[in-house]
Design a protein around this motif. Structure first.
Motif: not given
Length: 94
Positions: A27, A30-31, A34-35, A37-38, A41
């Motif tokens: 987890q 994954i966090r 995701e951070a 990826a943000r 982006q």
């Protein structure tokens, strides 16, 4: 027998803890992903906005440059017409 079941219970508890720890690590990964990826982006969106602005500025500059001779000719014709109009008005007045 009680000692055997206690040992079995301890193993079960250890297995559960190991599973919980692995899940929490996943987890957290994954966090973190995701951070990242943000962040990527956001960087891409900022770059796209900058490039779009630069493109628009360049495009507008090209349009202005392309129409500059037309604008110059229009101004010259307008001045010439004003001079002719003034000359005609002056001739009528005499």
């Amino acid at each position: 027998m009680a000692e055997g079941s206690t040992s079995g219970n301890l193993r079960l508890v250890l297995v559960v803890f190991v599973i919980i720890i692995k899940r929490r690590k996943k987890q957290a990964q994954i966090r973190q992903m995701e951070a990242q990826a943000r962040a990527i982006q956001d960087a891409v969106e900022q770059q796209a906005t900058r490039l779009e602005r630069e493109f628009e500025d360049g495009y507008l500059a090209a349009i202005k440059q392309a129409f500059a001779p037309i604008e110059t000719a229009f101004i010259e014709q307008s001045r010439a017409l004003d001079q002719k109009s003034q000359a005609l008005t002056s001739d009528r007045a005499h």
